[in-house]
Design a protein around this motif. Structure first.
Motif, PDB file in Angstrom:
ATOM      1  N   TRP A 272       5.417  84.612 -48.966  1.00  0.00           N
ATOM      2  CA  TRP A 272       5.362  84.353 -47.600  1.00  0.00           C
ATOM      3  C   TRP A 272       6.540  84.883 -46.621  1.00  0.00           C
ATOM      4  O   TRP A 272       6.244  84.992 -45.484  1.00  0.00           O
ATOM      5  CB  TRP A 272       5.299  82.843 -47.228  1.00  0.00           C
ATOM      6  N   LYS A 273       7.639  84.978 -47.327  1.00  0.00           N
ATOM      7  CA  LYS A 273       8.693  85.431 -46.523  1.00  0.00           C
ATOM      8  C   LYS A 273       8.566  86.756 -45.862  1.00  0.00           C
ATOM      9  O   LYS A 273       9.371  87.259 -45.154  1.00  0.00           O
ATOM     10  CB  LYS A 273       9.895  85.405 -47.596  1.00  0.00           C
ATOM     11  N   ARG A 274       7.765  87.555 -46.534  1.00  0.00           N
ATOM     12  CA  ARG A 274       7.259  88.906 -46.058  1.00  0.00           C
ATOM     13  C   ARG A 274       6.678  88.704 -44.902  1.00  0.00           C
ATOM     14  O   ARG A 274       7.094  89.458 -43.649  1.00  0.00           O
ATOM     15  CB  ARG A 274       6.460  89.611 -47.250  1.00  0.00           C
ATOM     16  N   ASP A 275       5.783  87.860 -44.394  1.00  0.00           N
ATOM     17  CA  ASP A 275       5.056  87.710 -43.263  1.00  0.00           C
ATOM     18  C   ASP A 275       5.587  86.770 -42.435  1.00  0.00           C
ATOM     19  O   ASP A 275       5.288  86.791 -41.148  1.00  0.00           O
ATOM     20  CB  ASP A 275       3.627  87.740 -43.685  1.00  0.00           C
ATOM     21  N   LEU A 276       6.062  85.719 -42.970  1.00  0.00           N
ATOM     22  CA  LEU A 276       6.712  84.562 -42.145  1.00  0.00           C
ATOM     23  C   LEU A 276       8.224  84.480 -42.741  1.00  0.00           C
ATOM     24  O   LEU A 276       8.406  83.467 -43.472  1.00  0.00           O
ATOM     25  CB  LEU A 276       5.978  83.169 -42.395  1.00  0.00           C
ATOM     26  N   PRO A 277       9.052  85.231 -41.983  1.00  0.00           N
ATOM     27  CA  PRO A 277      10.569  85.043 -42.539  1.00  0.00           C
ATOM     28  C   PRO A 277      11.327  83.620 -42.261  1.00  0.00           C
ATOM     29  O   PRO A 277      12.109  83.239 -43.057  1.00  0.00           O
ATOM     30  CB  PRO A 277      11.271  86.094 -41.530  1.00  0.00           C
ATOM     31  N   GLN A 278      10.608  82.850 -41.437  1.00  0.00           N
ATOM     32  CA  GLN A 278      10.962  81.486 -40.924  1.00  0.00           C
ATOM     33  C   GLN A 278      10.527  80.622 -42.003  1.00  0.00           C
ATOM     34  O   GLN A 278      10.812  79.229 -41.769  1.00  0.00           O
ATOM     35  CB  GLN A 278      11.218  81.133 -39.738  1.00  0.00           C
ATOM     36  N   ALA A 279       9.452  80.721 -42.910  1.00  0.00           N
ATOM     37  CA  ALA A 279       8.921  79.751 -44.031  1.00  0.00           C
ATOM     38  C   ALA A 279       9.895  79.077 -44.636  1.00  0.00           C
ATOM     39  O   ALA A 279      10.861  79.607 -45.313  1.00  0.00           O
ATOM     40  CB  ALA A 279       7.943  80.553 -44.556  1.00  0.00           C
ATOM     41  N   ASP A 280       9.591  77.634 -44.882  1.00  0.00           N
ATOM     42  CA  ASP A 280      10.305  76.781 -45.443  1.00  0.00           C
ATOM     43  C   ASP A 280       9.852  76.515 -46.844  1.00  0.00           C
ATOM     44  O   ASP A 280       8.624  76.133 -47.083  1.00  0.00           O
ATOM     45  CB  ASP A 280      10.365  75.251 -44.670  1.00  0.00           C
TER      46      ASP A 280
END
Length: 311
Positions: A272-280
């Motif tokens: 998910w960090k690829r598409d949502l850098p702020q993902a927890d």
């Protein structure tokens, strides 16, 4: 030192919005909603005027998997947890009278949300609930305020080795390959899924896997589950579409992941960090059903995430 009236009012407002409401009604109600040919069973708690949280379970589970979470959110949120068709207490047509595909499940649950007038909600998904939820989000991105995934996948790198015989079935949907999966929708397999990757099996209540074992044993249900296993290939084919949604709309996302899940690997959460850098992204020392063993750790994290992104 003196405090202005405006500062005092602001402090009081902040305390009111973030502190748990000890007097809130956390009663869970058990209801049905007729959606076409499906009588959807669902659990509901909290004030309907509060922000809504929609909980979508996976295999092999039902809304029962959220039994501890629901009252812990109900003081601040309106919580809705339906049973998908072919799961839990939802009353659905027999195989052949209803298309047991993920597209159809999403259509039914989408209509369910509209009949309940849920025009805005945070989405929490697990396992099969994930591709159902992703379809809802793609169809109506304006309705999704935030996303929580508990081992609900959207990336190919998240698919573990346990998918190998299923992927063979996808490539060649023969009777032989279907029969090779006959031990998948069984009480013994379900129990294994609840216990695999758990360091202390005595921490897992037998209620969940016993209930789901009884459900899978209902006449015709095993074949419905094998139909869904085959159709899961449609979810993988839609992964790029789901990922486009994440990139374009940047929904706040929390992943709470059992890191020893034999089906959905930690790499699927990290992707998910690829598409949502702020993902927890958070991992827990457990298996596929992380809430069963780590609810005490996970539920406060969910509350904090919702308070930050939804309230």
């Amino acid at each position: 030192m003196t405090i202005s009236k405006s500062a005092a009012a602001l402090a009081a407002s902040l305390l009111t919005s973030t502190a748990p409401n000890a007097h809130a009604d956390r009663t869970v109600h058990y209801r049905y909603e007729q959606v076409g040919d499906v009588n959807v069973f669902y659990r509901e708690a909290g004030d309907p005027g509060a922000p809504t949280v929609l909980l979508l379970h996976g295999f092999a589970a039902s809304s029962f998997m959220f039994r501890d979470l629901i009252p812990q959110l109900a003081d601040r949120y309106h919580v809705i947890a339906p049973d998908l068709p072919a799961f839990g207490f939802t009353e659905a047509p027999a195989r052949g009278d209803y298309a047991y595909t993920f597209s159809q499940l999403a259509q039914t649950i989408g209509q369910f949300t509209e009949q309940l007038e849920l025009d805005r909600y945070a989405l929490m998904v697990h396992d099969y609930g994930a591709p159902v939820g992703w379809r809802l989000a793609v169809a109506h991105p304006e309705r999704v305020s935030a996303i929580i995934s508990q081992n609900g996948n959207a990336y190919e790198e998240g698919l573990g080795a346990g998918w190998a015989p299923i992927q063979t079935y996808w490539r060649e949907p023969t009777q032989e390959h279907r029969d090779a999966l006959r031990d998948f929708p069984t009480p013994a397999s379900i129990k294994w899924q609840y216990l695999e990757g758990v360091s202390d099996p005595s921490a897992v209540s037998p209620d969940g896997y016993t209930l789901e074992g009884l459900q899978i044993s209902r006449p015709g249900n095993a074949d419905i589950q094998l139909d869904l296993v085959l159709d899961y290939a449609s979810n993988v084919a839609m992964y790029p579409t789901f990922q486009d949604y994440f990139r374009q709309y940047q929904p706040p996302l929390l992943a709470v992941w059992g890191e020893h899940d034999p089906f959905f690997l930690p790499a699927g959460a990290q992707a998910w960090k690829r598409d949502l850098p702020q993902a927890d992204i958070r991992f827990y020392d457990t298996g596929h059903f992380a809430l069963e063993t780590h609810g005490r750790e996970i539920i406060p994290v969910i509350r904090e995430f919702l308070d930050k992104n939804v309230r």
